[in-house]
Scaffold this motif. Sequence first.
Motif, PDB file in Angstrom:
ATOM      1  N   ILE A 275       0.855  -1.184   0.000  1.00 41.12           N
ATOM      2  CA  ILE A 275       0.000   0.000   0.000  1.00 41.12           C
ATOM      3  C   ILE A 275       0.893   1.236   0.000  1.00 41.12           C
ATOM      4  CG2 ILE A 275      -1.867   1.237   1.156  1.00 41.12           C
ATOM      5  CD1 ILE A 275      -2.778  -1.345   2.382  1.00 41.12           C
ATOM      6  N   ASP A 276       1.292   1.666  -1.200  1.00 46.13           N
ATOM      7  CA  ASP A 276       2.124   2.860  -1.345  1.00 46.13           C
ATOM      8  C   ASP A 276       1.230   4.054  -1.657  1.00 46.13           C
ATOM      9  OD1 ASP A 276       1.339   2.421  -3.959  1.00 46.13           O
ATOM     10  OD2 ASP A 276       3.291   1.692  -4.607  1.00 46.13           O
ATOM     11  N   ASP A 277       1.856   5.208  -1.975  1.00 48.65           N
ATOM     12  CA  ASP A 277       1.082   6.425  -2.230  1.00 48.65           C
ATOM     13  C   ASP A 277       0.108   6.247  -3.390  1.00 48.65           C
ATOM     14  OD1 ASP A 277       2.310   7.736  -0.175  1.00 48.65           O
ATOM     15  OD2 ASP A 277       3.831   8.699  -1.434  1.00 48.65           O
ATOM     16  N   ASP A 278       0.577   5.587  -4.444  1.00 48.85           N
ATOM     17  CA  ASP A 278      -0.289   5.381  -5.601  1.00 48.85           C
ATOM     18  C   ASP A 278      -1.468   4.494  -5.248  1.00 48.85           C
ATOM     19  OD1 ASP A 278      -0.865   5.558  -8.509  1.00 48.85           O
ATOM     20  OD2 ASP A 278      -0.443   3.406  -8.455  1.00 48.85           O
ATOM     21  N   GLU A 279      -1.212   3.449  -4.470  1.00 46.94           N
ATOM     22  CA  GLU A 279      -2.275   2.530  -4.077  1.00 46.94           C
ATOM     23  C   GLU A 279      -3.282   3.240  -3.165  1.00 46.94           C
ATOM     24  OE1 GLU A 279      -4.447  -1.002  -3.985  1.00 46.94           O
ATOM     25  OE2 GLU A 279      -2.843  -0.301  -5.305  1.00 46.94           O
ATOM     26  N   ARG A 280      -2.787   4.091  -2.284  1.00 47.72           N
ATOM     27  CA  ARG A 280      -3.698   4.830  -1.397  1.00 47.72           C
ATOM     28  C   ARG A 280      -4.635   5.728  -2.196  1.00 47.72           C
ATOM     29  NH1 ARG A 280       0.723   4.929   2.287  1.00 47.72           N
ATOM     30  NH2 ARG A 280       1.485   6.894   1.453  1.00 47.72           N
ATOM     31  N   GLN A 281      -4.125   6.327  -3.257  1.00 48.85           N
ATOM     32  CA  GLN A 281      -4.973   7.171  -4.105  1.00 48.85           C
ATOM     33  C   GLN A 281      -6.062   6.340  -4.773  1.00 48.85           C
ATOM     34  OE1 GLN A 281      -2.531   9.380  -6.840  1.00 48.85           O
ATOM     35  NE2 GLN A 281      -1.430  10.466  -5.223  1.00 48.85           N
ATOM     36  N   LYS A 282      -5.708   5.155  -5.218  1.00 47.04           N
ATOM     37  CA  LYS A 282      -6.696   4.271  -5.833  1.00 47.04           C
ATOM     38  C   LYS A 282      -7.749   3.853  -4.817  1.00 47.04           C
ATOM     39  CE  LYS A 282      -3.419   2.309  -9.180  1.00 47.04           C
ATOM     40  NZ  LYS A 282      -2.709   1.070  -9.593  1.00 47.04           N
ATOM     41  N   ILE A 283      -7.302   3.528  -3.616  1.00 47.70           N
ATOM     42  CA  ILE A 283      -8.222   3.118  -2.557  1.00 47.70           C
ATOM     43  C   ILE A 283      -9.175   4.253  -2.215  1.00 47.70           C
ATOM     44  CG2 ILE A 283      -8.380   2.523  -0.104  1.00 47.70           C
ATOM     45  CD1 ILE A 283      -5.791   0.915  -0.479  1.00 47.70           C
ATOM     46  N   ALA A 284      -8.640   5.480  -2.143  1.00 47.45           N
ATOM     47  CA  ALA A 284      -9.477   6.642  -1.823  1.00 47.45           C
ATOM     48  C   ALA A 284     -10.601   6.781  -2.835  1.00 47.45           C
ATOM     49  CB  ALA A 284      -8.621   7.911  -1.780  1.00 47.45           C
TER      50      ALA A 284
ATOM     51  N   LEU B 257     -10.561   5.437   7.675  1.00 43.09           N
ATOM     52  CA  LEU B 257      -9.753   4.437   6.989  1.00 43.09           C
ATOM     53  C   LEU B 257      -8.582   5.066   6.243  1.00 43.09           C
ATOM     54  CD1 LEU B 257     -12.535   2.077   5.593  1.00 43.09           C
ATOM     55  CD2 LEU B 257     -10.957   1.600   7.461  1.00 43.09           C
ATOM     56  N   MET B 258      -8.844   6.171   5.562  1.00 45.70           N
ATOM     57  CA  MET B 258      -7.770   6.825   4.820  1.00 45.70           C
ATOM     58  C   MET B 258      -6.711   7.382   5.764  1.00 45.70           C
ATOM     59  SD  MET B 258      -8.218   6.196   1.735  1.00 45.70           S
ATOM     60  CE  MET B 258      -6.714   7.097   1.315  1.00 45.70           C
TER      61      MET B 258
END
Length: 259
Positions: free
Chosen positions: A137-146, A162-163
Amino acid sequence: MFDPKKLLDDLLGSQIPGTGSTVREKGGQAVQMAKDNPLAAGALAAVLLGTGAGRQVTGTAVKLGGLAVIGGLAYKAYQNYKNGNAPAETPATGEPDLLPPPPDTSFHPSQAPQGEDEFTLTLVRAMISAAKADGHIDDDERQKIAGKLSLAGIGTDAEKFLMSELETPLDLDTLVAGAQTDAQKLELYTASRLTIDPDTRAERGYLDLLAGRLGLPDALVDHVEATVSAAKVPASGVPASGVPESGKATGNATANSRW
């Protein structure tokens, strides 16, 4: 304010009211479904955790609710350890023998000194921390999750929580401090172990570190490993990985006088 217990149910894959299905039953297809249509997927666990765990809680466990599942598994592992039994993984067939922890024990949610909701949030934090252990869960993955969470219908407050947890660096001291009793320490480890199957060095290392910081005896950890593994089966379409042994169990419940 969001309902912490409902959020835990969703993450753990407990039964979704009115649907007769669970989040983790979507395991093999959840990620693609979440990409295509997060609302239809109903896969909050897949959005946050992916399918890395490769297994799902099955049988009666999914009907108990998240707190009861974690408490029940932790209590069962503790009882086997206390009785001096050797941990033995039994493949889940049919309905696993899992019951909620007895109300008069410290494993029951009603006995939480900080309150059920507060301890539930600690368990959710433990699951998210475990999910981040392998660094996927990197920065890019966090953006996708958001982006997926905004469409998942979980509510603004739950989404923000969660975020925030996903973006917060791991603070093991704070996480461990959230467990105020010996039973809660075991439940915190159990929740973490439910989240991941430690098939990478990072994940195994995280669980070993967590167990050490919680002060859990090795033999008791082995019982949690066996109990959780017996309650989980390979998720549909996802190959199950082996669970590394954390050491030979002695079955000696006197190894640590606290337990």
